[in-house]
Design an enzyme around this catalytic site. Structure first.
Site, mmCIF file in Angstrom:
data_model
loop_
_atom_site.group_PDB
_atom_site.id
_atom_site.type_symbol
_atom_site.label_atom_id
_atom_site.label_comp_id
_atom_site.label_asym_id
_atom_site.label_seq_id
_atom_site.Cartn_x
_atom_site.Cartn_y
_atom_site.Cartn_z
ATOM 1 N N TYR A 162 -40.510 23.740 8.955
ATOM 2 C CA TYR A 162 -39.543 24.601 8.261
ATOM 3 C C TYR A 162 -38.484 23.769 7.538
ATOM 4 O O TYR A 162 -38.166 24.003 6.369
ATOM 5 C CB TYR A 162 -38.895 25.535 9.283
ATOM 6 C CG TYR A 162 -37.961 26.575 8.703
ATOM 7 C CD1 TYR A 162 -38.463 27.717 8.084
ATOM 8 C CD2 TYR A 162 -36.582 26.430 8.814
ATOM 9 C CE1 TYR A 162 -37.614 28.689 7.564
ATOM 10 C CE2 TYR A 162 -35.723 27.403 8.316
ATOM 11 C CZ TYR A 162 -36.237 28.528 7.696
ATOM 12 O OH TYR A 162 -35.386 29.484 7.193
ATOM 13 N N LYS A 166 -37.828 23.547 3.498
ATOM 14 C CA LYS A 166 -36.526 23.902 2.927
ATOM 15 C C LYS A 166 -35.922 22.728 2.156
ATOM 16 O O LYS A 166 -35.332 22.910 1.090
ATOM 17 C CB LYS A 166 -35.575 24.385 4.026
ATOM 18 C CG LYS A 166 -35.992 25.711 4.663
ATOM 19 C CD LYS A 166 -36.031 26.836 3.643
ATOM 20 C CE LYS A 166 -36.262 28.189 4.284
ATOM 21 N NZ LYS A 166 -36.273 29.294 3.293
#
Length: 256
Positions: A162, A166
């Protein structure tokens, strides 16, 4: 706040907690929206609710539209921008908000958990940016806004996939910002910290207290805080802001 009348926006993950707040903020400033998500029933219900509460509706103009899309399917992603333009006539604002998590410690992370997060959070955003560029360049105006996360800057144990996705969105946005700046298109990110959603509401009080203790303001943010940041970056007033990440985290991470 900022006048978005006459502008259209595509918002992914529009029926979720942060996505719906972003959609409401843009609609409140007068934008017409293409709302995208994977749950057709939930998306249509939100669209209907938005239509009922939208005081800026204009007679003769199309209502906000709901367009289902599976962001893990490249073919489905490639059809989304053309469908939004077909429904609204143009695309002025793209908000890449949708994202998934598949948390695990790195040494235990399965290939499928890595691939799923990259495909939805990073690859789909790139495909939507690429598809939006041509009509925006032709119009010599556009706003591309991507919702990242504080963990893209700070990292977070158990979220290597994640955080990488990002952080990748930030680098990709900076690169694209340099490519299209001369055409009147800005490309920016909004990085939320801890935001109160239906998912955080069910956390035990002790866990909420522990989270709040990490935030100088002593509380989680609201979806409206992210919606306001997006509305600003979408506005004509933000025309000289590009390649930037606006951190909205209550001071949890004070990043330059």
């Amino acid at each position: 706040m900022f006048d978005l009348h006459g502008m259209t926006a595509l918002v992914t993950g529009a029926s979720g907690g942060i996505g719906s707040a972003i959609a409401r903020s843009l609609a409140a400033q007068g934008a017409r929206l293409a709302l995208s998500g994977s749950n057709a029933a939930k998306l249509r219900a939100f669209r209907d609710d938005l239509d009922e509460t939208d005081h800026h509706r204009r007679d003769g103009d199309p209502d906000h539209v709901a367009i289902t899309c599976d962001l893990s399917n490249p073919d489905s992603v490639e059809k989304l921008v053309p469908a939004a333009i077909d429904s609204l006539g143009k695309i002025d604002i793209l908000v890449n908000n949708a994202g998934i998590t598949r948390d695990n410690l790195a040494m235990r992370m399965k290939d499928e958990e890595w691939d799923a997060v990259m495909k939805v959070n990073l690859e789909a955003a790139f495909r939507l940016m690429r598809a939006s560029m041509k009509p925006m360049m032709k119009a010599r105006f556009g706003r591309i806004i991507t919702i990242t996360s504080v963990v893209g800057s700070t990292g977070n144990p158990g979220q290597a996939n994640y955080a990488a996705a990002k952080a990748g969105l930030v680098g990709m946005s900076k690169s694209l910002a340099q490519e299209v700046a001369s055409r009147g298109i800005t490309v920016n990110c909004v990085a939320p910290g801890f935001i109160r959603t239906a998912m955080t509401d069910v956390l035990p009080d002790a866990q909420k207290d522990a989270l709040n203790a990490r935030i100088p303001m002593g509380r989680m943010g609201e979806g409206e805080d992210i919606g306001a940041a997006v509305a600003y970056l979408a506005s004509k007033e933000a025309g000289y802001v590009t390649g930037q990440t606006l951190h909205v985290n209550g001071g949890m991470a004070m990043l330059g």
